[in-house]
Design a protein around this motif. Structure first.
Motif, mmCIF file in Angstrom:
data_model
loop_
_atom_site.group_PDB
_atom_site.id
_atom_site.type_symbol
_atom_site.label_atom_id
_atom_site.label_comp_id
_atom_site.label_asym_id
_atom_site.label_seq_id
_atom_site.Cartn_x
_atom_site.Cartn_y
_atom_site.Cartn_z
ATOM 1 N N ASP A 110 0.872 -1.162 0.000
ATOM 2 C CA ASP A 110 0.000 0.000 0.000
ATOM 3 C C ASP A 110 0.920 1.226 0.000
ATOM 4 O OD1 ASP A 110 -2.153 1.875 0.871
ATOM 5 O OD2 ASP A 110 -1.094 1.773 2.789
ATOM 6 N N THR A 137 0.070 4.923 0.896
ATOM 7 C CA THR A 137 -0.053 5.904 1.970
ATOM 8 C C THR A 137 0.018 5.254 3.347
ATOM 9 O OG1 THR A 137 -1.532 7.054 0.461
ATOM 10 C CG2 THR A 137 -1.399 7.908 2.707
ATOM 11 N N GLY A 138 0.979 5.645 4.144
ATOM 12 C CA GLY A 138 1.092 5.122 5.500
ATOM 13 C C GLY A 138 1.854 3.811 5.590
ATOM 14 N N ASP A 161 -1.638 -0.788 6.050
ATOM 15 C CA ASP A 161 -1.877 -0.205 7.377
ATOM 16 C C ASP A 161 -3.319 0.249 7.575
ATOM 17 O OD1 ASP A 161 -1.679 1.969 5.527
ATOM 18 O OD2 ASP A 161 -1.497 3.305 7.245
ATOM 19 N N GLY A 162 -4.058 0.418 6.485
ATOM 20 C CA GLY A 162 -5.332 1.126 6.592
ATOM 21 C C GLY A 162 -6.559 0.227 6.647
ATOM 22 N N ASP A 165 -7.164 -1.459 3.503
ATOM 23 C CA ASP A 165 -6.256 -2.540 3.134
ATOM 24 C C ASP A 165 -6.685 -3.893 3.693
ATOM 25 O OD1 ASP A 165 -4.521 -0.702 1.877
ATOM 26 O OD2 ASP A 165 -3.588 -0.236 3.810
#
Ligand code: ADP
Ligand code: MG
Length: 309
Positions: free
Chosen positions: A38, A40-41, A254-255, A258
């Motif tokens: 992923d 972002t983050g 992380d999200g 995800d």
């Protein structure tokens, strides 16, 4: 590998802050051919900061910012937080703040939004004092028939080529503001991708962000394969497509977005600092939040399972 060997490996993982939830995940990890990251983050720090703001049309910049803030106040997206603190700074820090040239002067600067709606993977929409406000990706505003114009279009392209995420605002169908947002790579991201390459493992970036920004970040980190503008519901499907030819796929994320992809992957790897639902969906959790631990985990699996061949 014997149950004892698996237990020992799990213990060694734990010493490195790598939580392995079962023997199956540990076993699958030694066969991984592709690691999906992923953006972002996961590859980036996930701490977005606003680097520029341009306003369009006859509405003054502080008014545009205040309307954008009203729309984002109800959003839980990380970009919303960055936008709000940028707009807030202008009111609280006065002339010294970075945003002061666009200062939101009114203390009651965030107006009340009505009919707030989050558009997954695109942005937010609402009404503020009778005005129709859209804040989000280029795709979001274009789909609503908002004209971007040549000057703004050029500016957006330039920012995207510099790896900035661009957030647009339209008010009553007219483009009113363009924010450029930077979210730098984690320091070890390049090393992690390079290390995987040396192990014969291909890295893929998966993101809801636009193609230009995604490609610019992928180039910085050394990833050639990019899947961008993937809607939140589509991430798991992309993982399954990569698995279709029998490739064993690990997914690092992380999200909230995800978690279905983490569950679909042969090895789901969550960043320890990530959301609870990502951590629950994953087979492996990196408690040190260090991307190089992806390599350590696969290494550990190879040492445990290749030995008995
Ligand atoms: P990611 O895969 O990077 O986590 P998301 O699916 O959350 O991305 O969002 C994709 C894109 O949609 C973002 O890059 C942004 O352009 C836009 N977006 C989503 N939510 C918001 C929001 N609340 N405010 C502004 N833009 C948003
Ligand atoms: Mg993320």
């Amino acid at each position: 590998a014997t149950p004892t060997a698996v237990m020992v490996a799990t213990g060694v993982g734990a010493q490195h802050g790598i939580l392995i939830k079962g023997g199956d995940a540990l076993e699958s990890a030694h066969k991984v051919g592709v690691v999906v990251f992923d953006k972002t983050g996961t590859l980036t720090q996930g701490k977005p900061t606003i680097t520029s703001f341009q306003h369009y049309g006859r509405r003054p910049p502080h008014e545009v910012l205040s309307l954008m803030a009203a729309a984002e106040e109800n959003s839980e997206h990380p970009l919303a937080g960055a936008l709000l603190s940028y707009a807030r700074k202008a009111t609280q820090e006065g002339p010294k703040s970075a945003a002061s040239e666009h200062g939101v002067k009114d203390t009651a600067w965030v107006k009340e939004a009505e009919g707030f709606e989050a558009v997954p993977g695109r942005g937010v929409r609402c009404r503020v004092g009778g005005l129709e406000v859209l804040v989000g990706s280029r795709r979001l505003v274009e789909e609503q028939g908002v004209e971007i114009g040549e000057q703004a279009g050029r500016h957006i392209q330039q920012e995207e080529a510099r790896a900035r995420t661009v957030v647009l605002a339209s008010i009553d169908g007219q483009l009113a503001g363009v924010l450029a947002i930077s979210d730098p790579l984690k320091t070890e991201a390049v090393l992690a991708v390079e290390g995987l390459r040396r192990m014969g493992i291909r890295s893929v970036m998966l993101t809801g962000d636009n193609w230009s920004t995604a490609r610019a970040i992928a180039e910085e980190v050394g990833i050639e394969d990019v899947l961008a503008e993937v809607l939140p519901g589509g991430k798991a499907e992309r993982v399954r497509q990569l698995q279709a030819d029998g490739t064993v796929v690990a997914m690092v994320g992380d999200g909230v977005n995800d978690s279905p992809a983490l569950a679909a992957a042969d090895v789901g790897i969550a960043i320890g600092a990530g959301t609870d639902i990502a951590i629950e969906s994953a087979d492996v959790v990196l408690m040190r939040n260090d991307l190089e631990d992806v390599i350590t985990a696969i290494d550990l699996s190879r040492k445990t399972f290749d030995r008995i061949r």
